[in-house]
Scaffold this active site. Structure first.
Site, PDB file in Angstrom:
ATOM      1  N   ASP A   1     -15.901  52.737 -46.464  1.00  0.00           N
ATOM      2  CA  ASP A   1     -15.408  52.176 -45.193  1.00  0.00           C
ATOM      3  C   ASP A   1     -15.318  53.001 -44.641  1.00  0.00           C
ATOM      4  OD1 ASP A   1     -14.594  49.465 -45.900  1.00  0.00           O
ATOM      5  OD2 ASP A   1     -13.154  49.647 -46.682  1.00  0.00           O
TER       6      ASP A   1
ATOM      7  N   ASN B   1      -7.523  48.366 -47.962  1.00  0.00           N
ATOM      8  CA  ASN B   1      -8.156  47.108 -48.080  1.00  0.00           C
ATOM      9  C   ASN B   1      -9.182  47.428 -48.886  1.00  0.00           C
ATOM     10  OD1 ASN B   1      -8.002  44.548 -49.041  1.00  0.00           O
ATOM     11  ND2 ASN B   1      -8.736  43.741 -47.494  1.00  0.00           N
TER      12      ASN B   1
ATOM     13  N   HIS C   1     -18.409  50.740 -40.443  1.00  0.00           N
ATOM     14  CA  HIS C   1     -17.759  49.681 -39.577  1.00  0.00           C
ATOM     15  C   HIS C   1     -17.248  50.445 -38.335  1.00  0.00           C
ATOM     16  CE1 HIS C   1     -15.920  47.142 -42.188  1.00  0.00           C
ATOM     17  NE2 HIS C   1     -15.534  47.673 -43.005  1.00  0.00           N
TER      18      HIS C   1
ATOM     19  N   GLY D   1      -7.584  50.099 -43.328  1.00  0.00           N
ATOM     20  CA  GLY D   1      -8.364  50.393 -43.067  1.00  0.00           C
ATOM     21  C   GLY D   1      -7.910  52.282 -42.183  1.00  0.00           C
TER      22      GLY D   1
ATOM     23  N   HIS E   1     -17.765  42.203 -50.237  1.00  0.00           N
ATOM     24  CA  HIS E   1     -16.483  42.314 -50.214  1.00  0.00           C
ATOM     25  C   HIS E   1     -15.755  40.916 -51.700  1.00  0.00           C
ATOM     26  CE1 HIS E   1     -12.579  43.284 -48.291  1.00  0.00           C
ATOM     27  NE2 HIS E   1     -12.072  41.760 -48.603  1.00  0.00           N
TER      28      HIS E   1
ATOM     29  N   ASN F   1     -18.530  42.590 -39.598  1.00  0.00           N
ATOM     30  CA  ASN F   1     -17.683  41.692 -38.811  1.00  0.00           C
ATOM     31  C   ASN F   1     -17.189  41.790 -37.280  1.00  0.00           C
ATOM     32  OD1 ASN F   1     -16.508  44.325 -40.489  1.00  0.00           O
ATOM     33  ND2 ASN F   1     -14.758  43.444 -40.966  1.00  0.00           N
TER      34      ASN F   1
ATOM     35  N   HIS G   1     -15.856  49.139 -51.877  1.00  0.00           N
ATOM     36  CA  HIS G   1     -14.784  49.701 -52.092  1.00  0.00           C
ATOM     37  C   HIS G   1     -14.322  49.621 -53.343  1.00  0.00           C
ATOM     38  CE1 HIS G   1     -14.085  46.071 -50.581  1.00  0.00           C
ATOM     39  NE2 HIS G   1     -14.064  46.318 -49.490  1.00  0.00           N
TER      40      HIS G   1
END
Length: 428
Positions: free
Chosen positions: A307, A280, A64, A326, A181, A96, A234
């Site tokens: 992640d 998560n 991310h 996270g 996910h 996202n 993940h």
């Protein structure tokens, strides 16, 4: 000798070409030019890699970068500096962001910014649905023309099964993987940590294994029906291991990844009130962790990804219920893999190279990366596997400091990261 680098005397670990031994690796004009046990090469820079692993540049399928829209947490520049420090030469950025990467012009934004701001290769995944609302498919074909290597609704699942199946159909037609996910949002029901004796003792709402397992079961079936390659992101449960193993035995086109925090920590390791342990999916039980280790050892899980999810201190300085999910991961993955998997003998150094370079390249159809085949892009990671130190968030290149591993003693440090023939990180 213009643009030549000789990496001399390191242990070259390259499953793609079958090499595992002391070699000398030559880079010329941004490409792999040769690999030899003798030293027939001359170069204008020589890197002494004695005692080090020399691996094809690491590829992280799950990052991310928060760019656009949340650059107070991370941006392309800071995120790729962190990747370079972590030995990672290619990252796949999740869509996202704000706005969501769900159409071609937004892919262009990332590609154009990365061209002048990134230290490593940035590949932008596209969202499955418009604005990730799960109501209408995004322009997947249009984004594919702009170069997305994969589709992902990361941060959530496509809960509408029909729409999810249609997204898989498009991915199959375009021959790009779906990075999945797996989380049934109705089963989450406000949970913030794993549902177990520890969550009950703290009076916290829990997230059960069925939250992940239900979507994995559904999506394995839907992807097989449509012919799409499904990559399970993940994975955290024993059920994910069993279902992936069974699907592979049946010949399904499915792969799976495990993150370092899930193979290192269990829910019992969580420090009450410390939101750096909130991620998560959550940290699961020891039974789940042991299943993940077995899956990594037996190559049921063929990828290790981070992640990487940076947050501001404000995001995390809240109650466990309210804090953001996270943790960061780009700068801690190599030492955790070496300390928790390689040194204890769970996986070999060759398996490490497979799971962090060769297999991600294969899943993304990156034919010029993942190995030291002559003519490939010169992406190289040099690691001292015996260097012992403590993780220190004050040294991070990432804007995020949210990790439960600060102060943890580890082995394995990246000494050099070479991306496209250029040294983009050097440990001094």
């Amino acid at each position: 000798m213009s643009g030549t680098i000789l990496i001399r005397g390191g242990r070259v670990i390259d499953p793609g070409t079958g090499r595992d031994g002391v070699y000398n690796l030559l880079i010329r004009d941004e490409k792999i030019a040769g690999c030899s046990r003798s030293v027939p090469y001359t170069a204008n820079r020589v890197i002494d890699a004695a005692g080090c692993y020399v691996m094809p540049g690491l590829i992280d399928l799950h990052v991310h970068l928060r760019d656009p829209g949340q650059t107070e947490k991370e941006d392309i520049s800071s995120g790729t500096r962190a990747a370079a420090r972590g030995g990672i030469t290619t990252v796949v950025a999740m869509p996202n962001t704000k706005p969501v990467i769900d159409r071609p012009d937004r892919v262009d934004y990332v590609v154009n910014k990365a061209a002048h701001a990134a230290l490593v290769h940035v590949l932008q995944a596209g969202a499955a649905t418009k604005d990730q609302k799960g109501l209408e498919l995004a322009d997947i074909a249009g984004m594919a023309k702009r170069g997305i290597p994969a589709v992902s609704e990361d941060g959530k699942s496509v809960m509408n099964s029909y729409l999810c199946r249609e997204a898989f159909r498009v991915c199959a037609q375009l021959n790009i993987p779906f990075l999945d996910h797996c989380e049934d949002k109705d089963l989450v029901h406000g949970g913030c940590v794993n549902e177990d004796e520890y969550s009950r003792a703290e009076g916290l709402p829990g997230i059960g294994n069925d939250t992940e397992d239900a979507i994995i079961a559904r999506d394995i079936m839907l992807a097989h029906e449509t012919g799409a390659h499904l990559h399970l992101c993940h994975c955290s449960t024993a059920g994910s291991y069993r279902m992936l193993r069974a699907a592979k035995r049946e010949g399904y086109d499915v792969s799976g990844e495990v993150c370092p925090h899930h193979f290192t920590l269990c829910s019992r390791d969580r420090v009450p009130g410390d939101t750096n342990y909130k991620m998560n999916p959550p940290l699961r039980t020891e039974i789940d962790r042991d299943a993940l280790l077995e899956g990594l050892a037996t190559d049921v899980f063929e990828v290790i990804s981070t992640d990487h999810a940076p947050h501001t201190a404000e995001d995390k300085n809240k109650s466990m219920k309210d804090a953001a999910f996270g943790i960061t991961g780009l700068e801690t993955s190599v030492p955790l893999v070496i300390s928790e998997l390689v040194r204890p003998g769970v996986i070999t150094p060759s398996q490490m190279a497979e799971k962090m370079s060769l297999n991600p390249a294969r899943i993304l159809h990156l034919k010029d990366r993942g190995s030291f085949a002559e003519g490939n892009i010169a992406d190289v990671t040099v690691i001292d596997p015996n260097l012992r130190y403590r993780i220190d968030v004050r040294t991070f290149r990432s804007k995020g400091r949210n990790t439960p591993f600060n102060g943890r003693e580890v082995y394995g440090k990246v000494l050099y990261t070479i991306c496209g023939g250029a040294v983009v990180y050097e440990e001094r």
